[in-house]
Design a protein around this motif. Sequence first.
Motif, PDB file in Angstrom:
ATOM      1  N   ASN A 209      37.401  25.595  41.683  1.00  0.00           N
ATOM      2  CA  ASN A 209      38.585  26.093  41.021  1.00  0.00           C
ATOM      3  C   ASN A 209      38.330  27.362  40.204  1.00  0.00           C
ATOM      4  O   ASN A 209      38.674  27.438  39.028  1.00  0.00           O
TER       5      ASN A 209
ATOM      6  N   GLY B 205      39.736  30.026  40.622  1.00  0.00           N
ATOM      7  CA  GLY B 205      40.972  30.817  40.549  1.00  0.00           C
ATOM      8  C   GLY B 205      40.901  31.981  41.526  1.00  0.00           C
ATOM      9  O   GLY B 205      39.997  32.060  42.356  1.00  0.00           O
ATOM     10  N   ASP B 206      41.849  32.865  41.379  1.00  0.00           N
ATOM     11  CA  ASP B 206      41.951  33.980  42.315  1.00  0.00           C
ATOM     12  C   ASP B 206      40.882  35.033  42.008  1.00  0.00           C
ATOM     13  O   ASP B 206      40.867  35.617  40.933  1.00  0.00           O
ATOM     14  N   THR B 207      39.969  35.248  42.950  1.00  0.00           N
ATOM     15  CA  THR B 207      38.936  36.270  42.719  1.00  0.00           C
ATOM     16  C   THR B 207      39.174  37.486  43.623  1.00  0.00           C
ATOM     17  O   THR B 207      38.348  38.386  43.681  1.00  0.00           O
ATOM     18  N   SER B 208      40.332  37.494  44.302  1.00  0.00           N
ATOM     19  CA  SER B 208      40.572  38.564  45.265  1.00  0.00           C
ATOM     20  C   SER B 208      40.773  39.924  44.596  1.00  0.00           C
ATOM     21  O   SER B 208      40.586  40.958  45.223  1.00  0.00           O
ATOM     22  N   THR B 209      41.143  39.917  43.332  1.00  0.00           N
ATOM     23  CA  THR B 209      41.363  41.205  42.658  1.00  0.00           C
ATOM     24  C   THR B 209      40.059  41.807  42.148  1.00  0.00           C
ATOM     25  O   THR B 209      40.051  42.879  41.561  1.00  0.00           O
TER      26      THR B 209
ATOM     27  N   THR C 245      37.704  43.502  37.444  1.00  0.00           N
ATOM     28  CA  THR C 245      38.887  43.830  38.244  1.00  0.00           C
ATOM     29  C   THR C 245      38.800  45.312  38.608  1.00  0.00           C
ATOM     30  O   THR C 245      37.982  46.044  38.046  1.00  0.00           O
TER      31      THR C 245
ATOM     32  N   PRO D 211      33.648  40.822  44.801  1.00  0.00           N
ATOM     33  CA  PRO D 211      33.649  39.353  44.699  1.00  0.00           C
ATOM     34  C   PRO D 211      32.270  38.730  44.901  1.00  0.00           C
ATOM     35  O   PRO D 211      31.992  37.651  44.378  1.00  0.00           O
TER      36      PRO D 211
END
Length: 632
Positions: free
Chosen positions: A610, A612-616, A590, A620
């Motif tokens: 799935n 999950g959210d990898t935008s943070t 992160t 990436p």
Amino acid sequence: MSDRIHTLSGYFHEYQKSVTEPEQFWARIADSFHWKKRWDKVLEWDFEGPDVKWFVNGKVNITENILERHLFIMGDRPAIIWEPNDPNEEGRTLTYRQLYHEVCKFSNALKAKGIGKGDKVIIYMPMVPEAAIAMLACARIGAVHSVVFAGFSSSALADRINDCEAKAVLTSDGNFRGTKKIAVKDLVDEALEKTKTIETVIVYQRTKQEVKMVEGRDIWWHDAIDGQPDTNEAEVMDSEDMLFILYTSGSTGKPKGVVHTTGGYMVYSKYTFENVFQYSPGDVYWCTADIGWITGHSYIVYGPLLAGATSIMFEGVPTYPDAGRFWAIVDKYQVNQFYTAPTAIRALEAHGTKPIEPYKLDSLKVLGSVGEPINEEAWHWYHTHVGKNRCPIVDTWWQTETGGIMVSPIAGITPNKPAYATMPLPGVQLAIVDPEGKELKGKAVEGNLCIKFPWPGMLRTTYGDHDRCKQTYFSAYPGMYFTGDGVKRDHDGYYRILGRVDDVINVSGHRMGTAEIENAINEHPKVIESAVVGYPHEVKGQGIYAYVICDLKNRTEENLIGEIKDTITKSIGPIAKPDKIQIVPGLPKTRSGKIMRRILRKVAEGSFDNMGDTSTLLDPAVVEEIIEGRVE
Ligand code: PRX
């Protein structure tokens, strides 16, 4: 035998009493022991501190409750039956009387070396009766033992010696394990180069291999006991005096020394042993654990011997000389209660039923499982092929910290449900909590497993660092002990342990911290950073998957992976060697620099959807690269 539960309604009745009147309940159990002075108060507690005292001001010596207690009526009954690694070597049997004399002699030998009450003594020995004698001799003179699994490396041994400032090491020349011969004393010598406190090393001669004896420091076991009287007056111990320290891994830092004290542990280990296994006098009981783990402490040595049981100690491994060894031993000694780990069951299952066929196994009455969740398939295999569909299975959930079994069927009394540890033992008040710490009441709930009331066998502190004990176990959910395990309670009120919810992994029933393995990997000079996760493994329960960023200059990947494995073996021991090592260009972090382990776990499992959210994530793209290079 009045403390024995005989029926399911008896269990419910006892459980109820243990919750409504815990002090009366445990006082009644404790009354069946020999106390040099009775306690003033049963329990004082506060989970904030934490500060827990059981049988306050009671004076006792645990070994009198093992040795003197059984000497007169059943001195000739076998206490320990020892089965060596090599089936062609003669085994040994020690009766309670012989054990008494051996413990006394060795107690006197320790005292002659200036070891006494409060001193810390490391036991780094193979599975021979002398290891149990060593533990009991320490307990008899009030020295605090800390058994270190003989498969740990010299560096892990040195860490433990330094942490508890041990004064002596009890060890052997070597150790037989299957086809291997391990130079245990050499490892001790190596460890002692990194320590300052050891004054005495006592060496039990087992393999007769050549060892270096350091003048003034090292002495052979047989010389140490030579001429020592075979009686010894047991030290008067306070109920809350330390009995032993046992190091175990957590989610952060180095392994911590879990401290158990005398009175409560004594009461709890015997009570749980007799009830869970429904041990009857004359039965032969066998737990296949190593004394380096809590299972060996509570259910090879203390629990069974306090109960006057016959306890088998096995030096070898389940597959030597072949995969029928366990069953050969069961038939040879007519074992009635057999207690092992799911990983051993799965490993033997992989050999099929052929190795079992030559054996009758008709002496077996109870089967036990410990150390990790037992999957339904292994449960059924154990039940059908070992227990021949007639032996109840006790799936016992507990931890180094709990001292004894907490959730388990009572053999033959609690109806079994495969893969369920079923119900809490009397005295154990469980709570399932959600992430906010709210207790989830009722049936069919899932959450984190906590314990909201003290039990006599619980840890009192972590050695030398009480704050760590508080932070690790009593801070996540104030007012409760947090186990680190996830759990589900089904519509019948039965508990199923789902495994660790923290950064602890359980490999073949051995508990390891991911941070601890990462630290070991990072010791390699070419390693820049690493991240370790567990993943489902067919035999081991969990396998170790390591992602490593390193400098590959002048090295092939293959060479480096081999070197990293060697570094871990040297730092912790072969049990911590990763099953898979992937060299990666980067780790998913992160923006604040925290590694997203969730992603690494998914990749290790091989489940890429799935994510999950990898935008943070800071970068990436690294996730794709990691997926591409995944080790199958
Ligand atoms: O995750 C649980 C698992 O082993 C952990 C404790 O490890 P250790 O202190 O090394 O003690 C092992 C022997 C008592 C627990 O937090 N565990 C232990 N027994 C079971 C289990 N998981 C599921 N089912 C069990 N019966």
